[in-house]
Design an enzyme around this catalytic site. Structure first.
Site, short mmCIF file in Angstrom:
data_model
loop_
_atom_site.label_atom_id
_atom_site.label_comp_id
_atom_site.label_asym_id
_atom_site.label_seq_id
_atom_site.Cartn_x
_atom_site.Cartn_y
_atom_site.Cartn_z
N HIS A 1 2.70 -2.11 8.04
CA HIS A 1 2.64 -0.64 7.94
C HIS A 1 1.16 -0.26 7.89
CE1 HIS A 1 4.29 3.33 6.23
NE2 HIS A 1 2.99 3.50 6.38
N HIS B 1 -1.96 2.64 9.34
CA HIS B 1 -2.43 3.84 10.05
C HIS B 1 -3.81 3.54 10.63
CE1 HIS B 1 0.68 6.46 8.22
NE2 HIS B 1 0.57 5.60 7.21
N LYS C 1 10.19 5.59 13.38
CA LYS C 1 9.79 6.00 12.03
C LYS C 1 10.35 7.37 11.70
CE LYS C 1 7.43 6.09 8.16
NZ LYS C 1 6.05 5.91 7.76
N HIS D 1 10.18 6.91 5.62
CA HIS D 1 9.35 7.40 4.52
C HIS D 1 10.36 7.98 3.53
CE1 HIS D 1 5.62 9.22 2.74
NE2 HIS D 1 6.60 9.82 2.08
N HIS E 1 6.79 1.44 2.05
CA HIS E 1 6.04 1.64 0.81
C HIS E 1 6.93 2.05 -0.36
CE1 HIS E 1 6.26 5.65 2.47
NE2 HIS E 1 5.24 5.46 3.28
N ASP F 1 -0.12 0.15 4.25
CA ASP F 1 -0.24 1.62 4.32
C ASP F 1 -1.70 2.05 4.25
OD1 ASP F 1 0.65 4.17 4.72
OD2 ASP F 1 1.31 4.50 2.66
O1 DOR Z 1 -0.75 8.29 1.51
C1 DOR Z 1 -0.29 8.38 2.64
N1 DOR Z 1 -1.07 8.55 3.73
N2 DOR Z 1 1.05 8.31 2.81
C2 DOR Z 1 1.62 8.52 3.99
O2 DOR Z 1 2.83 8.47 4.04
C3 DOR Z 1 0.81 8.88 5.17
C4 DOR Z 1 -0.55 8.41 5.05
C5 DOR Z 1 -1.48 9.05 6.05
O3 DOR Z 1 -1.14 9.09 7.24
O4 DOR Z 1 -2.56 9.48 5.66
ZN ZN Z 2 2.05 5.24 5.83
#
Ligand code: DOR
Ligand code: ZN
Length: 352
Positions: free
Chosen positions: A15, A17, A101, A138, A176, A249
């Site tokens: 997971h 980003h 997702k 989520h 998460h 995450d």
């Molecule tokens: O803390 C987070 N940041 N939780 C999420 O679900 C998305 C992520 C983000 O894309 O910044």
């Molecule tokens: Zn995330």
């Protein structure tokens, strides 16, 4: 005798980003150094909601990597209320797209295009079950009357349990997971339910964010919870149970957008996650389970071979030094501060 060395298969981050443009270029190398593969979150603006967009995004990620890197981005599709069965079929047929997702609309960063009425997506979930394309959730409700600390528990009752009863063959990952309720729910399920756990939720409880001053770099969603929940997460991660695996995450935001009157949610942990996790597993006397959590369970879930390359973690007497921030042009992204010294160093990689 304390263990000072752990040999792991190259871990996977299930997971992650990475964003796009300058931020992608600035952050991707940190994941590529520490992980063999990663499940890439699709919450860009606009969202990655078609296979074509996912494949273009994959190409941009590969272009941002050092040419020697073997890091593999595993793509996901952002479910919207306009997603069609045809898109689901296309995604399932692509070797590069691994999951869909679900963001409840309004739950987190760039979730506005997400789902408002889950029932409208049931026909897609049936199709995904048929094609064995997993759903990553989520798992938080967004109803304004639900306290932010209860969003996960209520999601299980109102959304997840009815969905699983209706479509039991759909493989689901609670992304998460942050509560004992979530951990117990996964443990008590008979089949097709899995969970990822983040580095920061294993290391911190909500006091770290709120006591003695407000620490915006610990603000993330789902929000950090109380200690009893962290203890349940640590016990799940270190148990070796194949249903729990790592998804950091890691979610980069420019420092000023977090240090703000309305700060963004997300913790950028790609730089130091592996050292942090070795520390957690050492504290829990479970270093022998670190390979399962970081390299085996996730790969098995996605039907992938465990990475052949290895990394060696070495516990040294000197603290591992990580940058406080990384630069993105004239801006910075603040690196996750675990709040305790990390003695585990990633010593070298062994390529086979
Ligand atoms: O803390 C987070 N940041 N939780 C999420 O679900 C998305 C992520 C983000 O894309 O910044
Ligand atoms: Zn995330």
């Amino acid at each position: 005798m304390i263990q000072t060395e752990v040999l792991l298969n190259m871990p996977d981050d299930m997971h992650l980003h990475l964003r796009d443009g300058n931020i992608l270029n600035g952050v991707v190398g940190y994941s590529a150094r520490n992980f063999g593969r990663a499940i890439i979150m699709p919450n860009l603006v606009p969202p990655i909601s078609t296979s074509d967009a996912a494949l273009d995004y994959r190409r941009r990620i590969l272009n941002a990597l050092d040419h020697k890197s073997t890091f593999q981005p595993l793509m996901t599709l952002y479910l919207t209320e306009s997603t069609t069965s045809h898109e689901i079929e296309k995604a399932a047929a692509s070797p590069f797209i691994k999951a869909v997702k679900l963001y409840p609309a309004g739950a987190t960063t760039n979730s506005e295009s997400g789902v408002r009425n889950i029932k409208k997506s049931y026909h897609l979930f049936r199709k995904m079950a048929e094609l064995d394309l997993p759903l990553l959730v989520h798992g938080e409700v967004t109803d304004p009357d639900i306290d932010i600390f209860d969003r996960e528990e209520v999601f299980i009752d109102r959304i997840l349990e009815p969905l699983r009863r209706e479509i039991p063959d759909l493989r689901i990952v609670m992304e998460h997971v942050t509560t004992k309720n979530g951990v117990d729910y996964v443990k008590n399920s008979k089949k097709n339910l899995f969970a990822t756990l983040t580095t920061h939720h294993l290391m911190l409880n909500r006091n770290a964010m709120l006591v003695g001053g407000l620490r915006p770099h610990y603000y993330c969603l789902p929000i950090l919870k109380r200690e009893k929940h962290r203890a349940a997460l640590r016990s799940a991660a270190t148990s070796g149970d194949p249903r729990f695996f790592l998804g950091t995450d890691s979610a980069p935001h420019l420092t000023h957008t977090k240090e703000s009157a309305c700060g963004c949610a997300g913790v950028f942990s790609a730089v130091n996650s592996m050292g942090c996790l070795a520390t957690v597993f050492e504290e829990e006397n479970a270093l022998s389970k670190l390979n399962k959590f970081t390299a085996e369970n996730g790969a098995n879930f996605y039907g992938l071979k465990v990475n052949k390359n290895k990394i060696r973690l070495i516990r040294k007497s000197k603290v591992a030094i990580f940058p406080d921030t990384i630069s993105i042009g004239n801006e910075t992204i603040t690196v996750f501060d675990p709040g305790i010294p990390i003695y585990w160093h990633i010593d070298y990689m062994i390529n086979e």
